[in-house]
Design a protein around this motif. Structure first.
Motif, PDB file in Angstrom:
ATOM      1  N   PHE A  78      25.435 -12.713  24.501  1.00  0.00           N
ATOM      2  CA  PHE A  78      24.929 -11.640  23.586  1.00  0.00           C
ATOM      3  C   PHE A  78      23.589 -11.061  24.306  1.00  0.00           C
ATOM      4  CE2 PHE A  78      27.291 -13.211  19.733  1.00  0.00           C
ATOM      5  CZ  PHE A  78      28.088 -11.941  19.561  1.00  0.00           C
ATOM      6  N   GLY A  79      22.896 -12.079  24.881  1.00  0.00           N
ATOM      7  CA  GLY A  79      21.834 -11.596  25.681  1.00  0.00           C
ATOM      8  C   GLY A  79      22.077 -10.584  26.944  1.00  0.00           C
ATOM      9  N   LEU A  80      23.092 -11.179  27.833  1.00  0.00           N
ATOM     10  CA  LEU A  80      23.636 -10.196  28.883  1.00  0.00           C
ATOM     11  C   LEU A  80      23.981  -8.945  28.095  1.00  0.00           C
ATOM     12  CD1 LEU A  80      25.768 -12.890  30.667  1.00  0.00           C
ATOM     13  CD2 LEU A  80      23.419 -11.834  31.572  1.00  0.00           C
ATOM     14  N   SER A  81      24.763  -8.939  27.155  1.00  0.00           N
ATOM     15  CA  SER A  81      25.323  -7.613  26.440  1.00  0.00           C
ATOM     16  C   SER A  81      24.013  -6.863  26.325  1.00  0.00           C
ATOM     17  CB  SER A  81      26.269  -8.115  25.406  1.00  0.00           C
ATOM     18  OG  SER A  81      27.337  -8.512  25.814  1.00  0.00           O
ATOM     19  N   LEU A  82      23.018  -7.412  25.616  1.00  0.00           N
ATOM     20  CA  LEU A  82      22.049  -6.494  24.947  1.00  0.00           C
ATOM     21  C   LEU A  82      21.180  -5.932  26.330  1.00  0.00           C
ATOM     22  CD1 LEU A  82      19.939  -5.690  22.769  1.00  0.00           C
ATOM     23  CD2 LEU A  82      18.725  -7.806  23.386  1.00  0.00           C
ATOM     24  N   PHE A  83      20.749  -6.802  27.306  1.00  0.00           N
ATOM     25  CA  PHE A  83      20.269  -6.138  28.254  1.00  0.00           C
ATOM     26  C   PHE A  83      21.058  -5.337  29.277  1.00  0.00           C
ATOM     27  CE2 PHE A  83      17.207  -9.394  26.887  1.00  0.00           C
ATOM     28  CZ  PHE A  83      16.024  -8.648  26.769  1.00  0.00           C
ATOM     29  N   ALA A  84      22.126  -5.336  29.429  1.00  0.00           N
ATOM     30  CA  ALA A  84      23.206  -4.405  30.151  1.00  0.00           C
ATOM     31  C   ALA A  84      22.946  -3.023  29.253  1.00  0.00           C
ATOM     32  CB  ALA A  84      24.457  -4.991  30.365  1.00  0.00           C
ATOM     33  N   LEU A  85      23.126  -3.348  27.946  1.00  0.00           N
ATOM     34  CA  LEU A  85      23.178  -1.807  27.078  1.00  0.00           C
ATOM     35  C   LEU A  85      21.832  -1.346  27.321  1.00  0.00           C
ATOM     36  CD1 LEU A  85      25.213  -3.170  24.048  1.00  0.00           C
ATOM     37  CD2 LEU A  85      25.748  -1.247  25.516  1.00  0.00           C
ATOM     38  N   ARG A  86      20.714  -2.100  27.343  1.00  0.00           N
ATOM     39  CA  ARG A  86      19.380  -1.542  27.288  1.00  0.00           C
ATOM     40  C   ARG A  86      19.167  -0.831  28.541  1.00  0.00           C
ATOM     41  NH1 ARG A  86      14.837  -3.433  29.885  1.00  0.00           N
ATOM     42  NH2 ARG A  86      12.750  -2.826  29.046  1.00  0.00           N
ATOM     43  N   THR A  87      19.566  -1.603  29.676  1.00  0.00           N
ATOM     44  CA  THR A  87      19.543  -0.727  31.090  1.00  0.00           C
ATOM     45  C   THR A  87      20.212   0.458  31.062  1.00  0.00           C
ATOM     46  OG1 THR A  87      19.139  -2.934  32.110  1.00  0.00           O
ATOM     47  CG2 THR A  87      19.587  -1.192  33.555  1.00  0.00           C
ATOM     48  N   MET A  88      21.511   0.305  30.552  1.00  0.00           N
ATOM     49  CA  MET A  88      22.228   1.672  30.800  1.00  0.00           C
ATOM     50  C   MET A  88      21.596   2.676  29.906  1.00  0.00           C
ATOM     51  SD  MET A  88      24.514   3.549  28.646  1.00  0.00           S
ATOM     52  CE  MET A  88      24.996   2.492  27.070  1.00  0.00           C
ATOM     53  N   PHE A  89      20.976   2.396  28.609  1.00  0.00           N
ATOM     54  CA  PHE A  89      20.316   3.431  27.996  1.00  0.00           C
ATOM     55  C   PHE A  89      19.090   4.058  28.594  1.00  0.00           C
ATOM     56  CE2 PHE A  89      22.742   1.901  24.011  1.00  0.00           C
ATOM     57  CZ  PHE A  89      23.351   2.821  23.644  1.00  0.00           C
ATOM     58  N   MET A  90      18.364   3.133  29.202  1.00  0.00           N
ATOM     59  CA  MET A  90      17.090   3.680  29.825  1.00  0.00           C
ATOM     60  C   MET A  90      17.351   4.536  31.038  1.00  0.00           C
ATOM     61  SD  MET A  90      14.897  -0.091  29.881  1.00  0.00           S
ATOM     62  CE  MET A  90      13.914   0.771  31.050  1.00  0.00           C
ATOM     63  N   ARG A  91      18.817   4.276  31.744  1.00  0.00           N
ATOM     64  CA  ARG A  91      19.014   5.080  32.907  1.00  0.00           C
ATOM     65  C   ARG A  91      19.735   6.408  32.229  1.00  0.00           C
ATOM     66  NH1 ARG A  91      22.413   0.494  36.827  1.00  0.00           N
ATOM     67  NH2 ARG A  91      20.660  -0.522  37.355  1.00  0.00           N
ATOM     68  N   SER A  92      20.433   6.363  31.298  1.00  0.00           N
ATOM     69  CA  SER A  92      20.913   7.675  30.768  1.00  0.00           C
ATOM     70  C   SER A  92      19.995   8.470  30.177  1.00  0.00           C
ATOM     71  CB  SER A  92      21.997   7.206  29.410  1.00  0.00           C
ATOM     72  OG  SER A  92      21.271   6.602  28.411  1.00  0.00           O
ATOM     73  N   ALA A  93      18.916   7.978  29.806  1.00  0.00           N
ATOM     74  CA  ALA A  93      17.627   8.808  29.190  1.00  0.00           C
ATOM     75  C   ALA A  93      17.245   9.374  30.413  1.00  0.00           C
ATOM     76  CB  ALA A  93      16.369   7.868  28.739  1.00  0.00           C
ATOM     77  N   ASP A  94      17.342   9.081  31.927  1.00  0.00           N
ATOM     78  CA  ASP A  94      16.944   9.809  32.760  1.00  0.00           C
ATOM     79  C   ASP A  94      18.120  10.593  33.504  1.00  0.00           C
ATOM     80  OD1 ASP A  94      14.447   8.446  32.969  1.00  0.00           O
ATOM     81  OD2 ASP A  94      15.053   6.777  34.268  1.00  0.00           O
ATOM     82  N   LEU A  95      19.018  10.739  32.623  1.00  0.00           N
ATOM     83  CA  LEU A  95      20.258  11.676  32.811  1.00  0.00           C
ATOM     84  C   LEU A  95      20.974  11.008  34.371  1.00  0.00           C
ATOM     85  CD1 LEU A  95      18.572  15.267  32.237  1.00  0.00           C
ATOM     86  CD2 LEU A  95      20.169  13.700  30.836  1.00  0.00           C
ATOM     87  N   ARG A  96      21.221   9.641  34.440  1.00  0.00           N
ATOM     88  CA  ARG A  96      21.928   9.527  35.599  1.00  0.00           C
ATOM     89  C   ARG A  96      23.443   9.364  35.435  1.00  0.00           C
ATOM     90  NH1 ARG A  96      18.941   3.907  37.645  1.00  0.00           N
ATOM     91  NH2 ARG A  96      20.446   4.121  39.508  1.00  0.00           N
ATOM     92  N   TYR A  97      23.978   9.654  34.387  1.00  0.00           N
ATOM     93  CA  TYR A  97      25.393   9.452  33.972  1.00  0.00           C
ATOM     94  C   TYR A  97      25.733  10.886  33.676  1.00  0.00           C
ATOM     95  CZ  TYR A  97      24.168   4.658  33.719  1.00  0.00           C
ATOM     96  OH  TYR A  97      23.839   3.339  33.865  1.00  0.00           O
ATOM     97  N   ASP A  98      27.007  11.222  34.181  1.00  0.00           N
ATOM     98  CA  ASP A  98      27.503  12.554  34.075  1.00  0.00           C
ATOM     99  C   ASP A  98      28.176  12.638  32.390  1.00  0.00           C
ATOM    100  OD1 ASP A  98      26.329  13.800  36.045  1.00  0.00           O
ATOM    101  OD2 ASP A  98      28.174  13.047  37.471  1.00  0.00           O
ATOM    102  N   ASP A  99      28.916  11.408  32.211  1.00  0.00           N
ATOM    103  CA  ASP A  99      29.803  11.388  30.868  1.00  0.00           C
ATOM    104  C   ASP A  99      29.634  10.053  30.268  1.00  0.00           C
ATOM    105  OD1 ASP A  99      31.994   9.965  32.000  1.00  0.00           O
ATOM    106  OD2 ASP A  99      32.175  11.935  33.256  1.00  0.00           O
TER     107      ASP A  99
END
Length: 146
Positions: A78-99
């Motif tokens: 759960f710790g790894l999942s939470l911080f992987a999701l957190r990093t993904m959301f931070m990167r998606s706020a910078d528009l790093r993902y196309d879809d």
């Protein structure tokens, strides 16, 4: 319903998770800011100690030991999942993902990267040995406070 075993499991695995988080921070790059990392992982430990270990206490020492190791592994998951999701959301706020599919794939890659980074004797030693000790002590608490 609160019981002595759930309370003991919660506090014991809070401590185990906090110690594991301290060990995990040693694997971070020096520029990483991890302000709330320890307390976040410790909160996951309390939740898992209460819900997993505390609910299963009272079934005998061998089950307590295996449930303790399970609880330690679930804290890591759960710790790894939470911080992987957190990093993904931070990167998606910078528009790093196309879809959205790319974001989900990145989350899985981050989870695997963080898992491989955590594969140290310090982190997993605390989680598994601490899980054994926490499971045993939670079992004792279940027998004492019936």
């Amino acid at each position: 319903m609160p019981t002595g075993a759930k309370l003991a499991g919660g506090f014991l695995f809070f401590a185990v998770a906090y110690l594991a988080a301290m060990q995990a921070k040693l694997t971070f790059p020096p520029e990483t800011s991890a302000t709330y990392f320890n307390i976040t992982i410790a909160a996951i430990g309390f939740w898992q100690g209460w819900m997993v270990m505390g609910n299963r206490a009272g079934a005998g020492v061998s089950r307590a030991l295996s449930n303790g190791m399970r609880t330690g592994a679930q804290i890591a998951f759960f710790g790894l999942s939470l911080f992987a999701l957190r990093t993904m959301f931070m990167r998606s706020a910078d528009l790093r993902y196309d879809d959205p599919g790319e974001a989900v794939t990145a989350t899985m890659e981050l989870f695997l990267e963080y898992f491989l980074q955590s594969l140290t004797p310090g982190v997993w030693g605390v989680l598994l040995v601490g899980g054994l000790i926490g499971g045993f002590l939670t079992e004792l608490a279940a027998k004492a406070w019936r």
